[in-house]
Design a protein around this motif. Sequence first.
Motif, short mmCIF file in Angstrom:
data_model
loop_
_atom_site.label_atom_id
_atom_site.label_comp_id
_atom_site.label_asym_id
_atom_site.label_seq_id
_atom_site.Cartn_x
_atom_site.Cartn_y
_atom_site.Cartn_z
N TRP A 253 0.83 -1.20 0.00
CA TRP A 253 0.00 0.00 0.00
C TRP A 253 0.86 1.24 0.00
CZ3 TRP A 253 -0.13 3.04 4.61
CH2 TRP A 253 0.50 2.45 5.71
N SER B 240 -0.61 -6.27 7.11
CA SER B 240 -1.86 -5.67 7.55
C SER B 240 -1.85 -5.26 9.02
CB SER B 240 -3.03 -6.63 7.29
OG SER B 240 -2.83 -7.83 8.01
N VAL C 153 -0.93 -1.28 9.19
CA VAL C 153 -1.56 -0.33 8.28
C VAL C 153 -2.23 0.79 9.08
CG1 VAL C 153 -3.30 0.03 6.51
CG2 VAL C 153 -1.91 -2.03 6.48
N LEU D 151 -3.03 4.10 7.62
CA LEU D 151 -3.03 4.97 6.44
C LEU D 151 -3.12 6.44 6.80
CD1 LEU D 151 -3.08 5.16 3.35
CD2 LEU D 151 -5.56 4.99 3.48
N GLU E 40 -6.37 0.44 9.46
CA GLU E 40 -7.32 0.42 8.35
C GLU E 40 -7.24 -0.95 7.66
OE1 GLU E 40 -7.16 4.23 9.70
OE2 GLU E 40 -5.37 3.37 8.83
N ARG E 41 -8.35 -1.36 7.08
CA ARG E 41 -8.43 -2.62 6.35
C ARG E 41 -8.24 -2.30 4.87
NH1 ARG E 41 -13.04 -4.92 4.13
NH2 ARG E 41 -14.26 -3.38 5.25
N LEU E 42 -7.34 -3.04 4.21
CA LEU E 42 -7.02 -2.80 2.80
C LEU E 42 -7.62 -3.88 1.92
CD1 LEU E 42 -3.22 -1.99 3.16
CD2 LEU E 42 -5.13 -0.38 3.09
N ALA F 263 -2.93 -2.14 -2.81
CA ALA F 263 -4.25 -1.77 -2.28
C ALA F 263 -4.87 -0.65 -3.10
CB ALA F 263 -4.14 -1.36 -0.83
N ARG G 32 -8.37 0.13 -2.16
CA ARG G 32 -9.45 0.53 -1.26
C ARG G 32 -8.93 0.38 0.17
NH1 ARG G 32 -10.96 1.09 -5.79
NH2 ARG G 32 -12.88 0.53 -6.79
N ALA G 33 -9.25 1.34 1.02
CA ALA G 33 -8.88 1.25 2.43
C ALA G 33 -10.08 1.69 3.25
CB ALA G 33 -7.68 2.15 2.74
N TRP H 38 -10.79 5.27 1.72
CA TRP H 38 -9.97 5.88 0.67
C TRP H 38 -10.06 5.00 -0.56
CZ3 TRP H 38 -8.76 5.49 5.74
CH2 TRP H 38 -8.44 6.67 6.42
N TRP I 22 -3.94 7.23 -3.67
CA TRP I 22 -5.31 7.46 -3.22
C TRP I 22 -5.87 8.71 -3.89
CZ3 TRP I 22 -6.71 3.16 -1.28
CH2 TRP I 22 -5.79 2.38 -0.59
#
Length: 164
Positions: free
Chosen positions: A90, A102, A105, A107, A115-117, A126, A128-129, A136, A145
């Motif tokens: 990411w 993960s 992360v 962000l 955050e979940r990617l 990645a 989407r986050a 994002w 982003w």
Amino acid sequence: MEYCLGDPDGSATIWSADPTTDVDGDGLRDAVTLDLDGDGLLDDALADLDVDGWADHGVLDFGGDGEAYVTDDGTGTWAVSADRAAAVRWLGLDGVEHPADSATVDLDGDGQAAERLTDSDGDGLADRAFGAGTAWVDIDGDGRWDVRLVDTDDDGAADSADSL
């Protein structure tokens, strides 16, 4: 499927071919085999894993012990390593690339919950986050982003969208 390769004189040629090989193992043909690494064998492949009609993954020595995935770096160069077995890489909001991990992360740099990617196009980066009330999105697939969505009233729908 369309794909573009550089020529020895520095120009580039766009090619079109029907996929003949299944790279992602879903039973559908998504790639063409070529000799990308110049070893004289048709053991490399260009694949369209996001199904937009353009090759987005290169696979060197497909099906062999040294199989290596690469993606386009956004400039038309097949230069970004894509480890298919690992989590997604990411880019921070500052554009610095971070390894796939993960657990680290953060962000937005707030020091709170990670955050979940997600990687919706399968390029290993990645796009989407999702965080607490914020998401994002990388709209154009360049790894950076583009939009931040914010849900201020916690109803599950974005209340604002900001270009980044």
